[in-house]
Scaffold this motif. Sequence first.
Motif, PDB file in Angstrom:
ATOM      1  N   VAL A  74       0.873  -1.291  -0.074  1.00 40.42           N
ATOM      2  CA  VAL A  74      -0.054  -0.182  -0.037  1.00 40.42           C
ATOM      3  C   VAL A  74       1.075   1.367   0.155  1.00 40.42           C
ATOM      4  N   ILE A  75       1.906   1.228   0.910  1.00 39.27           N
ATOM      5  CA  ILE A  75       2.710   2.525   0.894  1.00 39.27           C
ATOM      6  C   ILE A  75       3.567   2.642  -0.458  1.00 39.27           C
ATOM      7  N   LEU A  76       3.936   1.338  -0.854  1.00 37.62           N
ATOM      8  CA  LEU A  76       4.694   1.322  -2.243  1.00 37.62           C
ATOM      9  C   LEU A  76       3.725   2.000  -3.322  1.00 37.62           C
ATOM     10  N   SER A  77       2.709   1.666  -3.408  1.00 40.16           N
ATOM     11  CA  SER A  77       1.811   1.916  -4.531  1.00 40.16           C
ATOM     12  C   SER A  77       1.640   3.466  -4.324  1.00 40.16           C
ATOM     13  N   LEU A  78       1.368   3.853  -3.285  1.00 45.55           N
ATOM     14  CA  LEU A  78       0.984   5.552  -3.204  1.00 45.55           C
ATOM     15  C   LEU A  78       2.272   6.401  -3.379  1.00 45.55           C
ATOM     16  N   THR A  79       3.378   5.545  -3.036  1.00 49.13           N
ATOM     17  CA  THR A  79       4.607   6.522  -3.110  1.00 49.13           C
ATOM     18  C   THR A  79       4.861   6.359  -4.397  1.00 49.13           C
ATOM     19  N   VAL A  80       5.080   5.416  -5.083  1.00 47.28           N
ATOM     20  CA  VAL A  80       5.486   5.225  -6.577  1.00 47.28           C
ATOM     21  C   VAL A  80       4.412   6.248  -7.328  1.00 47.28           C
ATOM     22  N   GLY A  81       3.269   6.403  -7.068  1.00 44.63           N
ATOM     23  CA  GLY A  81       2.166   7.118  -7.390  1.00 44.63           C
ATOM     24  C   GLY A  81       2.426   8.500  -7.251  1.00 44.63           C
ATOM     25  N   GLY A  82       3.064   9.164  -6.110  1.00 50.64           N
ATOM     26  CA  GLY A  82       3.447  10.403  -5.637  1.00 50.64           C
ATOM     27  C   GLY A  82       4.537  10.728  -6.595  1.00 50.64           C
ATOM     28  N   MET A  83       5.700   9.632  -6.777  1.00 53.37           N
ATOM     29  CA  MET A  83       6.743   9.907  -7.721  1.00 53.37           C
ATOM     30  C   MET A  83       6.340  10.543  -8.964  1.00 53.37           C
ATOM     31  N   LEU A  84       5.237   9.544  -9.655  1.00 53.05           N
ATOM     32  CA  LEU A  84       5.147   9.930 -10.853  1.00 53.05           C
ATOM     33  C   LEU A  84       4.274  11.329 -10.903  1.00 53.05           C
ATOM     34  N   ALA A  85       3.405  11.702  -9.972  1.00 52.15           N
ATOM     35  CA  ALA A  85       2.619  12.967 -10.113  1.00 52.15           C
ATOM     36  C   ALA A  85       3.693  13.945  -9.731  1.00 52.15           C
ATOM     37  N   GLY A  86       4.624  13.883  -8.850  1.00 57.84           N
ATOM     38  CA  GLY A  86       5.698  14.710  -8.695  1.00 57.84           C
ATOM     39  C   GLY A  86       6.796  14.980  -9.771  1.00 57.84           C
ATOM     40  N   LEU A  87       6.864  13.899 -10.639  1.00 56.93           N
ATOM     41  CA  LEU A  87       7.395  14.156 -11.955  1.00 56.93           C
ATOM     42  C   LEU A  87       6.873  14.809 -12.810  1.00 56.93           C
ATOM     43  N   ALA A  88       5.521  14.666 -12.982  1.00 59.49           N
ATOM     44  CA  ALA A  88       4.609  15.310 -13.873  1.00 59.49           C
ATOM     45  C   ALA A  88       4.862  16.909 -13.417  1.00 59.49           C
ATOM     46  N   GLY A  89       4.775  17.202 -11.989  1.00 59.60           N
ATOM     47  CA  GLY A  89       4.708  18.589 -11.454  1.00 59.60           C
ATOM     48  C   GLY A  89       6.305  19.143 -12.070  1.00 59.60           C
ATOM     49  N   ALA A  90       7.128  18.480 -11.701  1.00 55.43           N
ATOM     50  CA  ALA A  90       8.285  19.083 -12.359  1.00 55.43           C
ATOM     51  C   ALA A  90       8.607  19.427 -13.739  1.00 55.43           C
ATOM     52  N   ILE A  91       7.949  18.438 -14.310  1.00 50.04           N
ATOM     53  CA  ILE A  91       8.026  18.642 -16.011  1.00 50.04           C
ATOM     54  C   ILE A  91       7.096  19.688 -16.233  1.00 50.04           C
TER      55      ILE A  91
END
Lengths: 382, 355, 532
Positions: free
Chosen positions: A255-272
């Motif tokens: 659960v933690i992994l899925s939400l954290t990886v999701g956060g990484m993807l969304a954070g990457l989107a924000g950075a881009i």
Amino acid sequence: MRVDLRTPLARARSLIALPAGAILLAFIVGAVVMLVSSPLVTGHFDPSLPLRTYAAIVEGSLLSVNALVDTVVAATPLILVGLAVGLGFKAGLFNIGGQGQFLMGAVASAAAGAALAHESPIVAITLSVLAGVLAGAAYGFIPGLLKAYTGAHEVVTTIMLNYVGIQVISYLITGPLRAQGASFARSPDVQNAELPAFLNVGTGHEAHIGILVILVVVPAISWLLYRSTTGFEIRTVGANPDAARYAGMQPRRLVILSLTVGGMLAGLAGAIEILGVSGYMPAAYATNVGFDAITVALLGRATPGGIFFSGLLLGALRAGAPLMQVKAGVPVQMIDLLQGIILFFLTADVIVRFVFRVRAGHAKLDELQTVTRSYGSGTGKP
Amino acid sequence: MLTGLFDIPVLGLILQLLDFLLNVVTVNGPVILSLATPLALGAMCGVISERSGVVNIGIEGMMLASAFSAWLVASVAAQAFPAEPGFFFGVTPALLIGLAAALATGVAFSLVHAWLSISIRADQIISGTIINIVAFGVTAYLDLLLSRTSQPSGGKFVAFAPPQALLDLPVIGWLFRMVLAQGPITMAAIVIAVVFQVLLFRSRWGLRTRAVGEHPKAAETVGIDVIRLRYRNVLAGGLLAGLAGAWFTIDFGTTFQTGMTNGRGFIALAAMIFGRWHPIGAFGAALLFAASGALGTAIRTTPPPGQLGEILISIPEQVFSALPYLVTIAVLAGVVGRSVAPAADGQPYEREATH
Amino acid sequence: MTSSPSPTISAPALEMRGITKRYPGVIANDRIDLTVRPGEIHALLGENGAGKSTLMNILYGLTRPDEGEILLDGEPITIKGPSDAIARGISMVHQHFMLVPVLNVADNILLGAETMANRVFLDRDEARRRIRELGQRFGFDIDPDETVGRLSVGWQQRVEILKALYREARILVLDEPTAVLTPQETKEIFAVLRRLAAEGHSIIFISHKLSEVLEIADRITVIRRGRVVGERLPADTNEEDLAELMVGREVQLVADRGESHPADVLLSVESLAVGDDRGREVVHGISFEVRAGEIFGIAGVAGNGQDELVEAITGLRRPAAGRVRLGADDVTMADPRQAHEHGISFVPADRHRFGMVTSFSLADNLVLTDYYAPPYARRGVRDDAAIAARAEEAIREFDIRTPSATVTAGTLSGGNQQKMVVAREFDRDLRLLVLDQPTRGLDVGSVEFIHRQTVRKRDAGTAVLLVSAELDEVLELSDRIGVMYRGKMVAILDGPTASREHVGLLMATGGHETPEGAPQGAAAPEPRRTGA
């Protein structure tokens, strides 16, 4: 021979029949809304308004190189955050926090970019993107941790964190990160951390290298989900958390992994977005990426390939919206409404089946049936 | 009398803080109760729906859409039927029509949710999300169009003015001021909470609702129509959400702003959980959340004197703006494990016969 | 065999004529006729899936028949729903009790047939009075204010019967009423049923247990694959005859388990204490040993701590105290993965909840516990070819009936799903096999298959721990039997010589009612089966 030819075609058709039908119906309903509200738009009843609106969207998203570039640039964050939401669905989680994770990624990369504005581009870009990814990951980690160890439902916690995120950004941009001498509250320019364009077709329509990330991330998430054992674990937890525990998996970790990886993807989107499009972060960053991403994930049935195509579609709507507003006078909020209606018809697939006589393949969003779990009976509870 | 202790280093500061908090609650009691109203009504919308087994996260959208229609309809009606405010609550025909529109909107949206989650057996959280997205989209779209023509306000209800003698009574006077010096929607919320609580545990409807939310099949086998009962409850929840929506635009304020519910529908869900799916409990939790919101305002407008005031003012205002959301998260994290939802909450019910 | 007032020429209370119900691909009921007389206990005998439940759901209005008619007191009626059935005096006690655990006895009984003080509010005082009165009339004192979730299954069943009586039912359908009861509780319920019949109630008693049907019924109707295949009076038949009618071929009633050859102690459980989900201790300091090459059965009424015990041994639950050892290894604090790697296999009671993922393919389910290890995966990457090959092999060896290995597991029949779980858990390098209710709800063929496989594993030197609420299953398979009562192991008996009555008494009372206490291993010598 004939069967061999037709089967894949029939399968493909049954796969896209329902989403396509839902989109078509949504556009019809949207047209009705525009007709009814046309006196407010043009001052008189205007039967041609829907047509002009849709024509403007198509023109603004498809009918020129500029338009196509806009569509892909707009689609990039939608696909990334859509993957974040979709990954959550696979793990039985409804991550409505894409918005907050995106914004935290954006502000972190804006801060890093401003701090590294005069370093060499490679260093500045790498570290700024990394800052965004880490900030997003941290913001996804929090609801994951809360879900895993206290059972607090992620739907409520991620939405609350979206609102908290707005305040955090407001504080940072009006306070410590505020650019000196700017006419409004914003962070300084990221300068050397800006993502270079690889295709420059005109001012404001640059294809920056950030969009190429999609070509790596979509296959990577697909590999993670379907080829790796971790993906098998994520899908098992999503489909049946008790069976996952029985099978020796660790639901809390997943659960933690899925939400954290999701956060990484969304954070990457924000950075881009910050490094590739705006170049700085304003205090009130207007985006609807969180809701858009939910539509993208559901429309793409939570599979990476599906999310790729539905992200492009939503990207086209977003890219065409400004021209729609200029040419037809219809506010961009029409796009928000349209997606809600698309989702409605996607869920109420009986209507689509009835209207279009779709019989093939029960393409119900079966993998999404497990999203609703009662509060407290959290996936990771012992 | 405690002020003498305020000079002690750390303890004194804590005492000052408690004194200030108590002061905030006492002075702002009526405001807190008013601010709690949409949260309490939203939470009760959740209770009535979830007690029968239907998760409702579309409360936010239902409130938003109702707030919009209350404002718009009251505004149009005020131009059509101009009238002087009445004695009780400053009522006008326009306000009543606006209120009716809000209720109808709440019911209409809850009907969509009911149909999707009960009849279609769609995922209830996705159904609620659709409500939220559509409500946001349609209100934002229309609000933007209407703002081009600057729609006049349709007015608002005013608070009841109890006799001053009542308010001057010691101790009880404060309570009277808090409960009686309120607009009609807040008063209705209090009455609804009490009535709802009694009905839920003592009436036939309440017994059947709880049974359907816990074990729908058992209810069906004794002849209860699970589908119909769930529809009724979700629609009744729509009424409550509609009332909550009306509070925003014709009771507390007079205008609509895009996305003005600002997550209160979700805070209401947290209040429902914190209140353990009891109407009265949900109301109490709503008061807590409202109080946390009032705190930030109080610090900015009337900061406490002395060292405490300096400390509090030095905290960025965004911290206080975020406070209700942080409190919600904290409450969820701390309470959920011990607060048990109805057993069938969120599970679509399929009749055996249709197998 | 008891026989209530002779079912002579009295007119039938209920007739079902030519009832037919088709589902896609199957005929659940094929022109079924059933006649029930007033004051009669009529047994409906058939295997799981024979169509008994469909027929009763039709009678109770939960399902509409495609053809056929129902006559009550000679009058044709249509039953549109449960409330219709109830209004006509037909009530049903479902196999899985239809009680709301968080509500009290009175509210459960009231539900749907509320006694009202006025148009809005319930009259709970009047309801309590009537419930007490009814209970006394039929010989059991019940507290209307007790929460149903805290009652034992035997008492929950009484609440179900009271529910029917409160609605003044004349025809009472009981679906597998003894499935969860001890022999003693069964006797008590039978006494209640006889009393009801004597007062003129008609009772339809659904079961697949031959001995019980012979004991309680006035008449027996046997159905198989949706058809009535025979009607018998208890006096004119015996278990073998009924079994053959029910299954359609000769059945081996008792598994041929042969001699066991126990070797060294493999599993040793010492003073194990385990808590439930709410943290209450429900297993109190249990100790026992299981040897390699023996089947150790645990008998007990459901809910006496067996689930928690099994979950503690297999790693799903952390023990509060005590020790679990497997050979020389301490596995007390092992998690499920570690338990698995120590060679513990586990067939869980609730296969849908724990044992499988219904939306996954058969192949993925067959590697659910081994997915991470070679040959199915290397360095975190799955090997689809190896997984597919494994599926083909398991389908062949365990006779799993499926169109292919890629179909989703949820589309398989219950028997084939359990074979899938069994294939996964049996067919590996293992030392201890833990079986929790391995055959619940399965057809006779699948039961036989699983029993044979279990004995084979034992003979191959595996230690087997078997938990079952079906006392007969424990008695048939076990080399030694431990009886659990209220979280304690009250006795450990020799399997082949244990008597049904003695074990049943221990299950019901924990042995406290027997003056000498529970004799270890020395049970009454009488044979437990009386096959005519």
